[in-house]
Design a protein around this motif. Structure first.
Motif, PDB file in Angstrom:
ATOM      1  N   GLU A  97       0.687  -1.190  -0.036  1.00 44.74           N
ATOM      2  CA  GLU A  97      -0.257  -0.041   0.177  1.00 44.74           C
ATOM      3  C   GLU A  97       1.115   1.165  -0.083  1.00 44.74           C
ATOM      4  O   GLU A  97       0.421   2.283  -0.580  1.00 44.74           O
ATOM      5  CB  GLU A  97      -0.910   0.169   1.217  1.00 44.74           C
ATOM      6  CG  GLU A  97      -2.136   0.961   1.000  1.00 44.74           C
ATOM      7  CD  GLU A  97      -2.916   0.855   2.335  1.00 44.74           C
ATOM      8  OE1 GLU A  97      -2.771   0.095   3.372  1.00 44.74           O
ATOM      9  OE2 GLU A  97      -3.753   1.872   2.593  1.00 44.74           O
ATOM     10  N   GLN A  98       1.750   1.093   0.681  1.00 45.38           N
ATOM     11  CA  GLN A  98       2.810   2.164   0.935  1.00 45.38           C
ATOM     12  C   GLN A  98       3.561   2.645  -0.531  1.00 45.38           C
ATOM     13  O   GLN A  98       3.655   3.612  -1.044  1.00 45.38           O
ATOM     14  CB  GLN A  98       4.000   2.108   1.815  1.00 45.38           C
ATOM     15  CG  GLN A  98       3.523   2.196   3.483  1.00 45.38           C
ATOM     16  CD  GLN A  98       4.655   1.867   4.254  1.00 45.38           C
ATOM     17  OE1 GLN A  98       4.828   0.784   4.424  1.00 45.38           O
ATOM     18  NE2 GLN A  98       4.991   2.945   5.031  1.00 45.38           N
ATOM     19  N   ASN A 140       2.423   1.698  -3.562  1.00 49.09           N
ATOM     20  CA  ASN A 140       1.280   2.289  -4.235  1.00 49.09           C
ATOM     21  C   ASN A 140       1.124   3.590  -4.234  1.00 49.09           C
ATOM     22  O   ASN A 140       0.681   4.286  -5.294  1.00 49.09           O
ATOM     23  CB  ASN A 140       0.069   1.177  -4.310  1.00 49.09           C
ATOM     24  CG  ASN A 140       0.223  -0.134  -4.737  1.00 49.09           C
ATOM     25  OD1 ASN A 140       1.194  -0.598  -5.305  1.00 49.09           O
ATOM     26  ND2 ASN A 140      -0.618  -1.134  -4.526  1.00 49.09           N
ATOM     27  N   ASN A 141       0.842   4.110  -2.979  1.00 51.32           N
ATOM     28  CA  ASN A 141       0.728   5.186  -2.713  1.00 51.32           C
ATOM     29  C   ASN A 141       1.821   6.410  -3.053  1.00 51.32           C
ATOM     30  O   ASN A 141       1.667   7.364  -3.754  1.00 51.32           O
ATOM     31  CB  ASN A 141       0.669   5.368  -1.096  1.00 51.32           C
ATOM     32  CG  ASN A 141       0.317   6.836  -0.684  1.00 51.32           C
ATOM     33  OD1 ASN A 141      -0.434   7.746  -1.351  1.00 51.32           O
ATOM     34  ND2 ASN A 141       0.977   7.114   0.344  1.00 51.32           N
ATOM     35  N   ASN A 193       1.360   6.622  -7.101  1.00 52.85           N
ATOM     36  CA  ASN A 193       0.284   7.356  -7.416  1.00 52.85           C
ATOM     37  C   ASN A 193       0.593   8.783  -7.198  1.00 52.85           C
ATOM     38  O   ASN A 193       0.599   9.930  -8.112  1.00 52.85           O
ATOM     39  CB  ASN A 193      -1.003   7.073  -6.898  1.00 52.85           C
ATOM     40  CG  ASN A 193      -1.592   5.886  -7.364  1.00 52.85           C
ATOM     41  OD1 ASN A 193      -1.533   5.753  -8.488  1.00 52.85           O
ATOM     42  ND2 ASN A 193      -2.125   5.091  -6.391  1.00 52.85           N
ATOM     43  N   GLN A 194       1.559   9.217  -6.245  1.00 55.83           N
ATOM     44  CA  GLN A 194       1.934  10.440  -5.919  1.00 55.83           C
ATOM     45  C   GLN A 194       3.061  10.920  -7.122  1.00 55.83           C
ATOM     46  O   GLN A 194       3.108  12.304  -7.281  1.00 55.83           O
ATOM     47  CB  GLN A 194       2.827  10.450  -4.491  1.00 55.83           C
ATOM     48  CG  GLN A 194       1.866  10.506  -3.438  1.00 55.83           C
ATOM     49  CD  GLN A 194       2.543  10.917  -2.058  1.00 55.83           C
ATOM     50  OE1 GLN A 194       3.299  12.034  -2.029  1.00 55.83           O
ATOM     51  NE2 GLN A 194       2.147  10.288  -0.986  1.00 55.83           N
ATOM     52  N   ARG A 241       0.611   4.820 -12.731  1.00 54.76           N
ATOM     53  CA  ARG A 241      -0.667   4.490 -12.097  1.00 54.76           C
ATOM     54  C   ARG A 241      -1.042   2.948 -12.341  1.00 54.76           C
ATOM     55  O   ARG A 241      -1.542   2.431 -11.642  1.00 54.76           O
ATOM     56  CB  ARG A 241      -1.897   5.331 -12.428  1.00 54.76           C
ATOM     57  CG  ARG A 241      -1.920   6.876 -11.893  1.00 54.76           C
ATOM     58  CD  ARG A 241      -3.042   7.518 -11.804  1.00 54.76           C
ATOM     59  NE  ARG A 241      -2.809   8.671 -11.282  1.00 54.76           N
ATOM     60  CZ  ARG A 241      -2.953   9.995 -12.012  1.00 54.76           C
ATOM     61  NH1 ARG A 241      -2.709   9.778 -13.208  1.00 54.76           N
ATOM     62  NH2 ARG A 241      -2.545  11.062 -11.543  1.00 54.76           N
ATOM     63  N   ALA A 252       1.009   0.765 -10.324  1.00 55.14           N
ATOM     64  CA  ALA A 252       0.541   0.650  -8.821  1.00 55.14           C
ATOM     65  C   ALA A 252      -0.517  -0.247  -8.532  1.00 55.14           C
ATOM     66  O   ALA A 252      -0.905  -0.756  -7.550  1.00 55.14           O
ATOM     67  CB  ALA A 252       0.058   1.930  -8.550  1.00 55.14           C
ATOM     68  N   ALA A 284       6.090  10.833   0.297  1.00 50.14           N
ATOM     69  CA  ALA A 284       5.366   9.527   0.708  1.00 50.14           C
ATOM     70  C   ALA A 284       6.023   8.772   1.664  1.00 50.14           C
ATOM     71  O   ALA A 284       5.507   7.776   2.275  1.00 50.14           O
ATOM     72  CB  ALA A 284       4.975   8.566  -0.474  1.00 50.14           C
TER      73      ALA A 284
END
Lengths: 414, 414
Positions: free
Chosen positions: A25-26, A28-29, A32-33, A82, A85, A167
């Motif tokens: 999750e980190q 992927n975050n 996306n950032q 994206r 991700a 992030a």
């Protein structure tokens, strides 16, 4: 040894150790950032790219086009971040597990390779794309792009690293070598202490130079002298669209077909048809003696042709006496990338698949399918033409290795 | 380039192409014939070995013992050939298969690597053992053993090749380099055109020389500076037998433990106990300052000790403030082979397994289990300490690669 490079290597290794235990999750975050930040920084990136374009006036148009960024191309780069991700994190996979005879639980877990070096040409989209794939698979990356794209790469990498920081990720997971001299590239290829693998991306010349000079393990990608073989039991209605697609749909890429072998029993009927079809698509046909007996105005193929990857609208054609001759020719002259047989004979199709020594062997399909996306891998970092570690299209899984996690309760070896 | 070597390479490649499509039954039959023939030729082999022994009078006793063959040792070599015949053929395995979006059937089949070079020392049992494993997995092998064992190797390889011929197999699937000069070894390591991978077997010096000089891809094996970490929540009743087993059961091998890290909270109580236990097994203990504060007559460990693989009855011991310190020490000084934590704390055991960057990471078990036989692989060709292609114990599967066999009915790429 270049001290700056050693320090980059050390920082990359530390970042890789941190990244190996970060949650999906980190990651992927962060990806996306990065996508958001690339779009937001479009103007600065385009300005840097314009400087590169203004300097690289000597470059051939084909390469200038690859170097050029536009709003749309930056959007594509963001979309790719994206997309990555959304793919499955390969380091969440457990391949298998078992209990050994002593009651030890043995788990074969996929883990990142560590630090990956990418050596490539002046293609800014590789900067973000390769970063996305190496980061998602938990690896730190050291990028060394073509010198003509340095300002663009600096602008892109700056944005990616800012996003990593924002992030809460280790920023040195993505680093760019800013000294684009040959000396530093050579030292990068010898940084065995810190780099686990180097993947060269680009022309055959670039790849061969890396294979020759690197002491770090290299994954060789890209050489494709691909063959199509039309068997005596071919359905010629299937053969023509496959041959045209494999040759002309995108002739510059490694999975495009370069050679056509035709069984002697169908040569007289089929050669005029397929040669006319190829020519109607702008393909220059070169042939051996027996081809030229059937279609007299075909240019002769020389010995060099059989070993050449044209990456262009050229195809060399040869008549063979048997599938055995075709297989031996392909195993000798091919680059072990992708080959296809056109036949309705199941036994012969199977034998061709078994005996051809290539990464991907097709029956009744175009060689153009050798691609991570077409295979369903979601993304690809390249197509390996070597046998060790990875063979064929390389997706996220191929950027990982394994670790055995063994749990006991006091076992000792007898 | 040495013409004889090139011809060996060509013959090996042809043999590999043939062997790739031979049935498992035929290969097993040949392996069993080799076993029979070795026993039948015992007298000739022992005579050749005696000549080698008579010549190698300067060799240290340890190496002379490895060179020596006896009736019993030839029986063991034959037994190993028969054992490999009973293992599953890795090239009969299909890893997975799927249908892609265009309806293509994609099969990921295991196939032989091709031609494998084995560079090793004067150990005649490697000659037959490595031949058995490479042959069973469908590969051709080029053997280059230590010069002191040349006559023995010639006698053994002659028998193996006669058995191949008798079984209708390509005899050049097993070849021996008879010129044992350094120049020819160097050229062998550069035979990229014909050899797919080189696996060095033997001392660290031999392996590092091959890694440094080979241009053919190498699978690095064997370096083992292995660590045990006694956590503050260790069950000390479990710790002692594990530490003793890992250190003394067979100190000369790569999976024997060389270093012991002890958490500061248990140091005062446990160090006197474990040091006494190690000493009672003849182990020389070296310690850092904090160890020597607890057990004053311990010899001081120097900086070099932390990076040294002793392969002997020596163990360096260090007190750490936390598991984090232990993990960082191991990732920095270790060889990424095998490490073990002794703890009853499940979360800490899991974190240790996740963060340690080694091929095999244990909780509450001896590092001596890192072995193809103990893992249940049936046999092993070595223990890989690299991350590419193979990591940890290498059995028959690790001597193969994959091939994608794709079957369609006329698909072209859109």
């Amino acid at each position: 040894m270049n001290q700056q490079l050693i320090e980059m290597g050390q920082r990359a290794q530390e970042a890789a150790n941190e990244l190996a235990i970060v949650s999906t999750e980190q990651k992927n975050n962060a990806l996306n950032q990065m996508a958001d930040a690339l779009l937001k920084a479009s103007d600065q990136i385009l300005a840097a790219n314009q400087e590169d374009m203004d300097t690289a006036t000597e470059m051939p148009d084909k390469f200038r086009d690859r170097l050029l960024l536009t709003k749309e191309r930056i959007q594509q780069m963001a979309d790719e971040l994206r997309h990555v991700a959304m793919l499955q994190d390969p380091t969440t996979k457990i391949d298998r597990g078992w209990i050994n005879k002593d009651g030890l639980q043995i788990i074969q877990q996929r883990v990142p390779l560590g630090v990956i070096g990418i050596i490539y040409e002046a293609r800014p989209n590789v900067t973000s794309g390769a970063s996305a794939l190496t980061f998602k698979s938990g690896n730190a990356v050291i990028l060394r792009g073509g010198k003509e794209s340095l300002r663009t790469n600096e602008a892109v990498v700056k944005v990616l690293r800012q996003s990593l920081a924002a992030a809460g990720m280790p920023v040195d997971a993505i680093q760019l070598v800013k000294d684009t001299s040959h000396e530093v590239a050579q030292e990068l290829m010898e940084l065995n202490r810190y780099i686990d693998v180097i993947i060269p991306r680009g022309s055959q010349r670039l790849i061969q130079a890396v294979v020759k000079h690197a002491t770090v393990p290299v994954i060789e990608t890209g050489a494709g002298n691909c063959h199509l073989y039309v068997d005596k039991d071919a359905d010629l209605q299937k053969a023509t669209p496959i041959i045209i697609n494999a040759k002309v749909q995108r002739p510059s890429v490694c999975n495009a077909a370069e050679k056509l072998l035709v069984h002697k029993d169908v040569a007289a009927d089929y050669l005029p048809v397929i040669i006319a079809a190829l020519r109607s698509h702008g393909v220059e046909v070169r042939g051996d003696e027996r081809v030229r007996k059937n279609v007299s105005d075909v240019k002769p193929a020389s010995a060099v042709d059989w070993d050449t990857e044209y990456n262009d609208l050229i195809m060399a054609v040869k008549v063979v006496d048997s599938m055995d001759e075709a297989i031996k020719h392909i195993n000798l002259h091919g680059t072990h990338h992708s080959e296809s047989i056109i036949t309705e004979n199941g036994a012969r199709g199977r034998e061709f698949q078994q005996r051809i020594n290539s990464a991907v062997v097709y029956v009744n399909a175009s060689t153009r399918f050798t691609d991570g996306g077409e295979f369903g891998f979601g993304a690809e970092i390249g197509i390996s033409t070597q046998k060790l570690h990875a063979r064929g299209p390389m997706g996220l899984d191929q950027l990982t290795t394994i670790k055995y996690e063994v749990t006991g309760n006091g076992q000792v070896r007898k």
